[in-house]
Design an enzyme around this catalytic site. Structure first.
Site, short mmCIF file in Angstrom:
data_model
loop_
_atom_site.label_atom_id
_atom_site.label_comp_id
_atom_site.label_asym_id
_atom_site.label_seq_id
_atom_site.Cartn_x
_atom_site.Cartn_y
_atom_site.Cartn_z
N THR A 87 0.88 -1.10 -0.44
CA THR A 87 0.59 -0.03 -0.36
C THR A 87 1.08 1.26 -0.22
O THR A 87 1.79 1.24 0.91
CB THR A 87 -0.54 0.29 1.14
OG1 THR A 87 -1.79 -1.05 1.36
CG2 THR A 87 -1.91 1.19 0.45
N LYS A 162 -7.98 1.44 -3.64
CA LYS A 162 -8.03 1.10 -2.35
C LYS A 162 -7.60 2.56 -0.63
O LYS A 162 -7.79 2.35 0.49
CB LYS A 162 -6.33 0.45 -1.98
CG LYS A 162 -5.27 0.27 0.09
CD LYS A 162 -6.16 -0.97 0.19
CE LYS A 162 -5.49 -1.02 2.10
NZ LYS A 162 -5.85 -2.26 2.52
N LYS A 237 -1.40 5.18 8.45
CA LYS A 237 -0.91 4.83 7.19
C LYS A 237 -1.70 5.46 5.54
O LYS A 237 -1.56 5.85 5.37
CB LYS A 237 -0.21 3.64 7.19
CG LYS A 237 0.47 4.01 5.83
CD LYS A 237 1.15 2.67 5.54
CE LYS A 237 1.48 2.39 3.53
NZ LYS A 237 1.82 1.14 3.81
P1 NAD Z 1 6.00 -5.47 7.44
O1 NAD Z 1 6.70 -5.31 8.07
O2 NAD Z 1 5.88 -6.77 8.14
O3 NAD Z 1 7.25 -6.80 6.06
C1 NAD Z 1 7.21 -5.03 5.45
C2 NAD Z 1 9.10 -6.09 4.82
O4 NAD Z 1 10.02 -5.69 3.90
C3 NAD Z 1 9.55 -6.13 5.82
O5 NAD Z 1 9.95 -7.97 6.70
C4 NAD Z 1 10.68 -5.94 5.60
O6 NAD Z 1 12.14 -5.85 6.32
C5 NAD Z 1 10.47 -5.49 4.28
N1 NAD Z 1 11.58 -4.45 3.54
C6 NAD Z 1 11.67 -3.45 3.85
N2 NAD Z 1 12.61 -2.84 3.06
C7 NAD Z 1 12.97 -2.93 2.03
C8 NAD Z 1 14.18 -3.38 1.25
N3 NAD Z 1 14.32 -2.17 0.59
N4 NAD Z 1 14.50 -4.39 0.25
C9 NAD Z 1 13.81 -5.57 0.86
N5 NAD Z 1 12.81 -5.67 1.78
C10 NAD Z 1 12.16 -5.02 2.50
O7 NAD Z 1 4.50 -5.34 6.44
P2 NAD Z 1 3.35 -5.96 6.21
O8 NAD Z 1 2.37 -6.28 7.70
O9 NAD Z 1 3.40 -7.51 5.58
O10 NAD Z 1 2.73 -5.21 5.16
C11 NAD Z 1 3.71 -4.89 3.79
C12 NAD Z 1 2.43 -3.83 2.64
O11 NAD Z 1 0.85 -4.62 2.93
C13 NAD Z 1 2.34 -2.65 3.58
O12 NAD Z 1 2.35 -1.34 2.67
C14 NAD Z 1 1.15 -2.84 4.60
O13 NAD Z 1 0.52 -0.49 4.20
C15 NAD Z 1 0.40 -3.29 3.65
N6 NAD Z 1 -0.91 -3.96 3.82
C16 NAD Z 1 -0.56 -5.04 5.02
C17 NAD Z 1 -1.71 -5.13 5.34
C18 NAD Z 1 -1.28 -6.03 7.14
O14 NAD Z 1 -2.84 -5.87 7.89
N7 NAD Z 1 -0.35 -6.30 7.19
C19 NAD Z 1 -2.81 -5.42 5.06
C20 NAD Z 1 -3.36 -4.51 3.75
C21 NAD Z 1 -2.05 -4.25 3.18
#
Ligand code: NAD
Length: 291
Positions: A87, A162, A237
């Site tokens: 997102t 979204k 966010k």
């Molecule tokens: P998260 O923080 O668990 O995962 C993000 C991952 O990206 C982490 O493991 C981090 O180490 C990695 N990362 C950061 N910088 C990086 C880079 N330069 N190269 C490679 N990897 C890198 O977050 P999440 O909950 O998995 O969410 C991910 C996305 O999905 C976000 O944009 C969030 O807004 C969206 N989202 C989350 C949810 C939820 O319920 N968690 C629901 C819908 C959407």
């Protein structure tokens, strides 16, 4: 398909695992140590992207997406798919798609709804933006990671859908919680309140499917001491992204702005971080008019 998956956190990890379990050849990269069943981890983002038919990213924000895209686009072959499921702000989604398009790739912005539970179960909803050919390439993968994919339009349309959805969700959750707190003070039983509203014109997903009052309605995070679920800081966010988008196109969104301000206060000044976004109800319970 040969798939590169970058960003194997709470969402990306189980999504990549589902692709591998479906028989795809998945390589993964994350800056943090990650182990995902069926996914071969590689040391750099370029390694995860080169020689792949499709690259999927699931990253925290637009700045990181832009940085990762700049690293991997040069190592991807023309005709490959670049599916971003993070997102992010609409401008970043469009900028990355334009760069990918210029390199002959097939970009899709495809943020998801459904949370970690949906990622694990493979029941996410994808809202996608991109050219028809790019969507067609991505669609079978959406079918593995999710149960529904809507092609919303050109690049950026997925992110637009979204943040509009989540602006409705955030504002609706707040008003549902403040209505419960008002009903409490009026001496109305919460179950009666639910029975009426859930079958009347005030019904909503937040009331009917995710009721913020413990012990009322279907099972929800309120029944688990408001452990997320969908954390308040993630709602913040998305609400901020909606306001950033509204600024960029000069749209008047007063309730979205109020919702963003309220979640900011809750997360940053009132220990809301780490609590489900429905924990607005106990917050209102403890407050008086004018607090
Ligand atoms: P998260 O923080 O668990 O995962 C993000 C991952 O990206 C982490 O493991 C981090 O180490 C990695 N990362 C950061 N910088 C990086 C880079 N330069 N190269 C490679 N990897 C890198 O977050 P999440 O909950 O998995 O969410 C991910 C996305 O999905 C976000 O944009 C969030 O807004 C969206 N989202 C989350 C949810 C939820 O319920 N968690 C629901 C819908 C959407």
């Amino acid at each position: 398909m040969k798939i590169g998956f970058i960003g194997l956190g709470n969402m990306g990890g189980p999504m990549a695992a589902n692709l591998a379990a479906a028989g795809h050849d998945v390589t993964g990269f994350d800056v943090a140590p990650a182990q995902v069943e069926g996914v071969s981890m590689v040391p750099t983002a370029q390694d995860a992207a080169s020689g792949r038919d499709v690259v999927i990213t699931m990253l925290p924000d637009g700045a990181i997406l832009r940085q990762v895209a700049a690293e991997i686009i040069p190592s991807m072959a023309a005709g490959c798919g670049f599916i971003d499921c993070s997102t992010v702000d609409v401008d970043s989604a469009r900028a990355v798609a334009a760069d990918a398009d210029a390199a002959g790739l097939l970009p899709v912005d495809a943020p998801v709804s459904g949370g970690v539970g949906g990622a694990v179960a493979g029941t996410l909803t994808f809202m996608a933006g991109g050219a028809p050919a790019a969507f067609a390439l991505a669609e079978p993968l959406f079918g593995i990671m999710g149960q529904k994919a809507v092609h919303c339009g050109d690049s950026g349309a997925g992110q637009s859908a979204k943040i509009c959805n989540n602006m409705i969700l955030g504002a609706t959750m707040i008003v549902t919680c403040e209505a419960f707190a008002l009903a409490d003070r009026l001496g109305l039983d919460r179950q009666k309140m639910f029975d009426v509203v859930s079958t009347s014109s005030g019904y909503s997903w937040t009331m009917n499917a995710y009721c913020p009052a413990p012990g009322v309605g279907p099972q929800s995070p309120s029944d688990n001491d408001y452990l997320p679920g969908f954390a308040a800081e993630l709602m913040l966010k998305d609400l901020r992204l909606s306001q950033q988008a509204a600024d960029s196109v000069d749209a008047d969104t007063p309730l979205g702005a109020a919702a963003a301000a309220l979640y900011a206060q809750f997360v940053e000044d009132e220990d809301g971080r780490g609590r489900d976004f429905s924990a607005m109800l106990p917050r209102f319970e403890g407050r008086k008019r004018g607090d």
